[in-house]
Design a protein around this motif. Structure first.
Motif, PDB file in Angstrom:
ATOM      1  N   THR A  19       0.836  -1.205   0.000  1.00  0.00           N
ATOM      2  CA  THR A  19       0.000   0.000   0.000  1.00  0.00           C
ATOM      3  C   THR A  19       0.871   1.256   0.000  1.00  0.00           C
ATOM      4  N   ILE A  20       0.253   2.353  -0.401  1.00  0.00           N
ATOM      5  CA  ILE A  20       0.867   3.674  -0.303  1.00  0.00           C
ATOM      6  C   ILE A  20      -0.113   4.537   0.464  1.00  0.00           C
ATOM      7  N   GLY A  21       0.315   5.084   1.599  1.00  0.00           N
ATOM      8  CA  GLY A  21      -0.613   5.782   2.476  1.00  0.00           C
ATOM      9  C   GLY A  21      -1.320   4.775   3.366  1.00  0.00           C
ATOM     10  N   ASP A  22      -2.539   5.105   3.761  1.00  0.00           N
ATOM     11  CA  ASP A  22      -3.341   4.207   4.594  1.00  0.00           C
ATOM     12  C   ASP A  22      -4.702   3.964   3.944  1.00  0.00           C
ATOM     13  N   PRO A  23      -4.741   3.270   2.817  1.00  0.00           N
ATOM     14  CA  PRO A  23      -6.021   3.029   2.137  1.00  0.00           C
ATOM     15  C   PRO A  23      -6.905   2.070   2.921  1.00  0.00           C
ATOM     16  N   VAL A  24      -8.216   2.316   2.854  1.00  0.00           N
ATOM     17  CA  VAL A  24      -9.187   1.448   3.512  1.00  0.00           C
ATOM     18  C   VAL A  24     -10.236   1.027   2.487  1.00  0.00           C
ATOM     19  N   LEU A  25     -10.824  -0.143   2.715  1.00  0.00           N
ATOM     20  CA  LEU A  25     -11.863  -0.661   1.824  1.00  0.00           C
ATOM     21  C   LEU A  25     -12.999  -1.243   2.642  1.00  0.00           C
ATOM     22  N   SER A  26     -14.196  -1.228   2.076  1.00  0.00           N
ATOM     23  CA  SER A  26     -15.334  -1.889   2.698  1.00  0.00           C
ATOM     24  C   SER A  26     -15.116  -3.394   2.593  1.00  0.00           C
ATOM     25  N   ASP A  27     -15.893  -4.162   3.328  1.00  0.00           N
ATOM     26  CA  ASP A  27     -15.756  -5.617   3.301  1.00  0.00           C
ATOM     27  C   ASP A  27     -15.967  -6.159   1.889  1.00  0.00           C
ATOM     28  N   LYS A  28     -16.967  -5.618   1.215  1.00  0.00           N
ATOM     29  CA  LYS A  28     -17.262  -6.071  -0.144  1.00  0.00           C
ATOM     30  C   LYS A  28     -16.107  -5.765  -1.082  1.00  0.00           C
ATOM     31  N   ALA A  29     -15.553  -4.578  -0.964  1.00  0.00           N
ATOM     32  CA  ALA A  29     -14.446  -4.181  -1.825  1.00  0.00           C
ATOM     33  C   ALA A  29     -13.190  -4.987  -1.514  1.00  0.00           C
ATOM     34  N   GLN A  30     -12.984  -5.304  -0.251  1.00  0.00           N
ATOM     35  CA  GLN A  30     -11.813  -6.102   0.125  1.00  0.00           C
ATOM     36  C   GLN A  30     -11.891  -7.490  -0.489  1.00  0.00           C
ATOM     37  N   LYS A  31     -13.077  -8.091  -0.471  1.00  0.00           N
ATOM     38  CA  LYS A  31     -13.254  -9.422  -1.059  1.00  0.00           C
ATOM     39  C   LYS A  31     -13.005  -9.375  -2.563  1.00  0.00           C
ATOM     40  N   TYR A  32     -13.514  -8.325  -3.195  1.00  0.00           N
ATOM     41  CA  TYR A  32     -13.301  -8.190  -4.638  1.00  0.00           C
ATOM     42  C   TYR A  32     -11.813  -7.974  -4.932  1.00  0.00           C
ATOM     43  N   TYR A  33     -11.147  -7.166  -4.134  1.00  0.00           N
ATOM     44  CA  TYR A  33      -9.730  -6.867  -4.353  1.00  0.00           C
ATOM     45  C   TYR A  33      -8.878  -8.129  -4.271  1.00  0.00           C
ATOM     46  N   GLU A  34      -9.188  -9.002  -3.329  1.00  0.00           N
ATOM     47  CA  GLU A  34      -8.461 -10.262  -3.204  1.00  0.00           C
ATOM     48  C   GLU A  34      -8.682 -11.145  -4.429  1.00  0.00           C
ATOM     49  N   LYS A  35      -9.903 -11.157  -4.937  1.00  0.00           N
ATOM     50  CA  LYS A  35     -10.196 -11.929  -6.150  1.00  0.00           C
ATOM     51  C   LYS A  35      -9.452 -11.349  -7.354  1.00  0.00           C
ATOM     52  N   LEU A  36      -9.389 -10.021  -7.403  1.00  0.00           N
ATOM     53  CA  LEU A  36      -8.710  -9.348  -8.507  1.00  0.00           C
ATOM     54  C   LEU A  36      -7.225  -9.718  -8.522  1.00  0.00           C
ATOM     55  N   LYS A  37      -6.593  -9.698  -7.354  1.00  0.00           N
ATOM     56  CA  LYS A  37      -5.173 -10.035  -7.263  1.00  0.00           C
ATOM     57  C   LYS A  37      -4.925 -11.495  -7.620  1.00  0.00           C
ATOM     58  N   ALA A  38      -5.854 -12.366  -7.255  1.00  0.00           N
ATOM     59  CA  ALA A  38      -5.708 -13.775  -7.590  1.00  0.00           C
ATOM     60  C   ALA A  38      -5.895 -14.009  -9.083  1.00  0.00           C
ATOM     61  N   LYS A  39      -6.818 -13.265  -9.678  1.00  0.00           N
ATOM     62  CA  LYS A  39      -7.096 -13.408 -11.109  1.00  0.00           C
ATOM     63  C   LYS A  39      -5.902 -12.975 -11.951  1.00  0.00           C
ATOM     64  N   TYR A  40      -5.241 -11.893 -11.522  1.00  0.00           N
ATOM     65  CA  TYR A  40      -4.073 -11.384 -12.244  1.00  0.00           C
ATOM     66  C   TYR A  40      -2.829 -11.620 -11.377  1.00  0.00           C
ATOM     67  N   SER A  41      -2.513 -12.885 -11.198  1.00  0.00           N
ATOM     68  CA  SER A  41      -1.425 -13.262 -10.290  1.00  0.00           C
ATOM     69  C   SER A  41      -0.049 -12.874 -10.815  1.00  0.00           C
ATOM     70  N   ASN A  42       0.050 -12.590 -12.108  1.00  0.00           N
ATOM     71  CA  ASN A  42       1.335 -12.162 -12.671  1.00  0.00           C
ATOM     72  C   ASN A  42       1.567 -10.667 -12.485  1.00  0.00           C
ATOM     73  N   MET A  43       0.611  -9.984 -11.854  1.00  0.00           N
ATOM     74  CA  MET A  43       0.721  -8.548 -11.611  1.00  0.00           C
ATOM     75  C   MET A  43       0.846  -8.287 -10.108  1.00  0.00           C
ATOM     76  N   ASP A  44       1.585  -7.251  -9.792  1.00  0.00           N
ATOM     77  CA  ASP A  44       1.791  -6.856  -8.403  1.00  0.00           C
ATOM     78  C   ASP A  44       1.007  -5.571  -8.151  1.00  0.00           C
ATOM     79  N   PHE A  45      -0.094  -5.688  -7.400  1.00  0.00           N
ATOM     80  CA  PHE A  45      -0.959  -4.534  -7.138  1.00  0.00           C
ATOM     81  C   PHE A  45      -0.488  -3.756  -5.912  1.00  0.00           C
ATOM     82  N   ILE A  46      -0.462  -2.440  -6.042  1.00  0.00           N
ATOM     83  CA  ILE A  46      -0.191  -1.564  -4.904  1.00  0.00           C
ATOM     84  C   ILE A  46      -1.404  -0.651  -4.747  1.00  0.00           C
ATOM     85  N   LEU A  47      -2.058  -0.732  -3.599  1.00  0.00           N
ATOM     86  CA  LEU A  47      -3.261   0.066  -3.347  1.00  0.00           C
ATOM     87  C   LEU A  47      -2.868   1.427  -2.769  1.00  0.00           C
TER      88      LEU A  47
END
Length: 276
Positions: A52-80
């Motif tokens: 992360t950069i800063g202190d980003p926060v997400l709702s529960d729904k968004a957090q679940k989606y974000y984890e799925k997104l990172k798993a779907k694009y496992s060859n990419m390194d996400f920085i929130l």
């Protein structure tokens, strides 16, 4: 008596109206409080794990989606990135290195909207899908020069436009030429030694086996690695993959200005497929 009865009735009606008004106010207030509490439950946000950069926060729904997104694009390194850090992240994007193929800087507001809006989500995931194929083309076009790029990345602006960047290590580009020169010199030296050995065998009746062996540095290998500094690294940015390829080539060519390039090397990077 009729006047007294009329006044009593009016007083009774007024009291009843006052009671019902206060009761309705309390009921409405309680309903609003319940709705607010329910909304707080669904929009409650918490900190996110991972880079992360800063202190980003997400709702529960968004957090679940974000984890799925990172798993779907496992060859990419996400920085929130937190909203207030977007400009800083953009200005320092070349500093964030990754061992994965592509670094993706994205702010938490976009992840929230992607989790809620299917059309919005499809747009951004489409960009990510395209980036994966374009990156492979980029590396193929660069050929061996791709080793001079320490990382590739992408960011998004507030209008949903993607931009791309690469960190090029100029020292690696010039070092590659020095290594090639060393290998070529070693090959010439080896041929010379072999020729001299053959001539010596022809002159002598008995060849000395120890004389036939070529001299080496003890390992037979040149030192191919050197320490590099941040001053050797250049971050290039572009609004398209085509533009990024040209800028990478420009940096590499500049760092190899004193090197002689073959026709094949000059042709590398000119076969990028723009049709996709």
């Amino acid at each position: 008596m009729s006047e007294i009865s009329s006044n009593s009735a009016l007083n009774s009606y007024a009291a009843d109206y006052s009671y019902r008004t206060e009761h309705n106010k309390k009921t409405d207030s309680n309903k609003k409080a319940d709705v607010t509490k329910e909304a707080d439950k669904t929009t409650k946000k918490s900190k996110v794990s991972g880079r992360t950069i800063g202190d980003p926060v997400l709702s529960d729904k968004a957090q679940k989606y974000y984890e799925k997104l990172k798993a779907k694009y496992s060859n990419m390194d996400f920085i929130l990135v937190s909203p207030e850090k977007k400009e800083e992240a953009e200005s320092k994007k070349g500093m964030y290195q990754s061992s994965k193929e592509l670094l993706v800087l994205i702010d938490s507001d976009k992840i929230e909207k992607m989790a809620e809006d299917e059309e919005y989500r499809a747009k951004y995931e489409g960009i990510l899908n395209n980036a994966a194929s374009r990156l492979n083309q980029m590396k193929d076009s660069l050929g061996s020069k791709a080793d001079s790029v320490s990382s590739f990345g992408m960011t998004f602006d507030d209008h949903g436009n993607a931009s791309f960047f690469a960190v090029v290590d100029k020292s690696l580009a010039s070092q590659r030429e020095r290594i090639a020169d060393k290998k070529e010199a070693a090959a010439k030296e080896k041929k010379k030694a072999q020729r001299e050995a053959q001539e010596k065998r022809a002159e002598e009746k008995k060849a000395d086996r120890t004389d036939k062996k070529g001299k080496t540095d003890g390992t037979g290998k040149a030192k191919d690695t050197e320490k590099t500094s941040d001053a050797d690294k250049v971050t290039v940015s572009a609004s398209s993959w085509e533009e990024l390829l040209k800028k990478i080539n420009n940096v590499i060519y500049e760092s190899r200005a004193d090197s002689v390039m073959t026709k094949e090397e000059k042709a590398v990077g000119q076969s990028f497929d723009y049709s996709i």
